[in-house]
Design an enzyme around this catalytic site. Structure first.
Site, PDB file in Angstrom:
ATOM      1  N   GLY A  88      23.605  -3.711  37.270  1.00  0.00           N
ATOM      2  CA  GLY A  88      23.776  -2.288  37.534  1.00  0.00           C
ATOM      3  C   GLY A  88      24.031  -1.915  38.977  1.00  0.00           C
ATOM      4  O   GLY A  88      24.166  -0.732  39.294  1.00  0.00           O
ATOM      5  N   ALA A 124      27.001  -9.097  35.357  1.00  0.00           N
ATOM      6  CA  ALA A 124      26.145  -8.279  36.226  1.00  0.00           C
ATOM      7  C   ALA A 124      26.769  -8.043  37.596  1.00  0.00           C
ATOM      8  O   ALA A 124      27.258  -8.969  38.239  1.00  0.00           O
ATOM      9  CB  ALA A 124      24.757  -8.890  36.384  1.00  0.00           C
ATOM     10  N   GLY A 125      26.725  -6.787  38.004  1.00  0.00           N
ATOM     11  CA  GLY A 125      27.157  -6.406  39.341  1.00  0.00           C
ATOM     12  C   GLY A 125      28.627  -6.090  39.493  1.00  0.00           C
ATOM     13  O   GLY A 125      29.063  -5.670  40.563  1.00  0.00           O
ATOM     14  N   ASN A 153      29.433  -3.425  31.979  1.00  0.00           N
ATOM     15  CA  ASN A 153      28.805  -2.321  31.259  1.00  0.00           C
ATOM     16  C   ASN A 153      28.701  -1.074  32.133  1.00  0.00           C
ATOM     17  O   ASN A 153      29.396  -0.086  31.931  1.00  0.00           O
ATOM     18  CB  ASN A 153      27.439  -2.738  30.746  1.00  0.00           C
ATOM     19  CG  ASN A 153      26.759  -1.687  29.876  1.00  0.00           C
ATOM     20  OD1 ASN A 153      25.663  -1.887  29.386  1.00  0.00           O
ATOM     21  ND2 ASN A 153      27.385  -0.547  29.645  1.00  0.00           N
ATOM     22  N   THR A 154      27.838  -1.131  33.146  1.00  0.00           N
ATOM     23  CA  THR A 154      27.539   0.054  33.949  1.00  0.00           C
ATOM     24  C   THR A 154      28.784   0.704  34.545  1.00  0.00           C
ATOM     25  O   THR A 154      28.945   1.932  34.485  1.00  0.00           O
ATOM     26  CB  THR A 154      26.555  -0.305  35.079  1.00  0.00           C
ATOM     27  OG1 THR A 154      25.340  -0.799  34.505  1.00  0.00           O
ATOM     28  CG2 THR A 154      26.234   0.912  35.930  1.00  0.00           C
ATOM     29  N   LYS A 191      22.737 -13.441  23.452  1.00  0.00           N
ATOM     30  CA  LYS A 191      22.779 -13.459  24.910  1.00  0.00           C
ATOM     31  C   LYS A 191      21.333 -13.532  25.380  1.00  0.00           C
ATOM     32  O   LYS A 191      20.548 -12.606  25.156  1.00  0.00           O
ATOM     33  CB  LYS A 191      23.457 -12.209  25.469  1.00  0.00           C
ATOM     34  CG  LYS A 191      23.533 -12.227  26.994  1.00  0.00           C
ATOM     35  CD  LYS A 191      24.019 -10.908  27.562  1.00  0.00           C
ATOM     36  CE  LYS A 191      23.967 -10.962  29.088  1.00  0.00           C
ATOM     37  NZ  LYS A 191      24.180  -9.627  29.690  1.00  0.00           N
TER      38      LYS A 191
END
EC number: 2.8.1.10
Length: 271
Positions: free
Chosen positions: A156, A182-183, A204-205, A95
């Protein structure tokens, strides 16, 4: 089924490994997610032993590991990190992440494209994290990236699909899988991305910092499955559903087209 390069995935939920309070909790949450592609930052791995608190539990899952180049600020640094990952983890998947801006962690489009060209030529399966820029995503596809990973909003932030209009264009024109990265801060965001036509999402977050990461991982799993089922079932009028009339305007219309102006110039040159 989702195919990226030479690998087929039944799950369209990809996950990360950062921010979990313990390796044990991480492992339990990743199991609950059903994810078959898990990304990990090379800067957090003990390359000397090749077996540390992150790698050991991940190898128990029997999933494909996707090392990322997070922390790289230039194409050269990212290429170096990718080569290290290939040697240490015996994988040619990477990645590609290059974000020199430490405040917002926005990807550098120029350095990302430069690194992608080199890594593809070296035989890597490159999945680049990039801005939701349709032109850049097409260029990354053209140089041989196996998928593109445009952001929904900053890493995040949990803000969801703030780039929705551009994601629509990217999905419409892409010939490789589109993974929204992301986001994504709630299962509803993941569902929205799949309904929009994205091939997968990376989360993830939102999972790692939840009160119960295991329950949240399962919620994301169900959301992604629901989004894919809804898209396949046929939503209402949508440019991504050919069985329904296209009522959405996604093409730009120039307020001052040059067509007539250029034709007049050509005629004058021939006089």
């Amino acid at each position: 089924m989702l195919k990226i390069a030479d690998t087929t995935f039944t799950s369209r939920l990809f996950t990360g490994t950062g921010k979990f309070s313990s390796p044990e909790l991480m492992l339990e949450a990743l199991r609950a997610s059903g994810s078959q592609l898990i990304t990990m930052a090379m800067k957090r791995v003990d390359l000397q032993s090749g077996n540390d608190a992150i790698l050991a539990p991940l190898r128990q899952l029997g999933v494909r590991l996707l090392p990322n180049t997070s922390g790289a600020k230039t194409a050269e640094e990212a290429i170096f990190a990718a080569r290290l990952a290939r040697e240490a983890l015996n994988t040619h998947w990477v990645k590609l992440e290059i974000h020199p801006d430490v405040r917002y962690l926005l990807p550098d489009p120029i350095e990302t494209l430069k690194a992608a060209e080199v890594l593809v030529k070296e035989g890597f399966v490159v999945l680049p994290y990039c801005g939701a820029d349709p032109v850049l995503c097409k260029r990354l596809e053209e140089v041989g990236c196996a998928a593109v990973m445009p952001l929904g909003s900053p890493i995040g932030s949990n803000l969801g699909l703030r780039t929705r209009d551009f994601l629509q264009i990217i999905i419409e024109q892409s010939k490789v899988p589109v993974v929204v990265d992301a986001g994504i801060g709630a299962p509803s965001h993941a569902l929205e991305a799949l309904e929009l036509g994205a091939d997968a999402v990376l989360v993830n977050t939102a999972i790692a910092v939840a009160h119960s990461p295991v329950q949240m991982a399962h919620a994301f799993r169900l959301a992604v499955e629901s989004g894919e089922r809804a898209r396949l079932a046929g939503l209402g009028a949508s440019p991504f559903n050919p069985s329904q009339p296209d009522t959405l305007q996604l093409r730009a219309t120039a307020t001052s087209p040059l067509t007539g102006f250029l034709s007049q110039l050509e005629e004058q040159e021939h006089v």
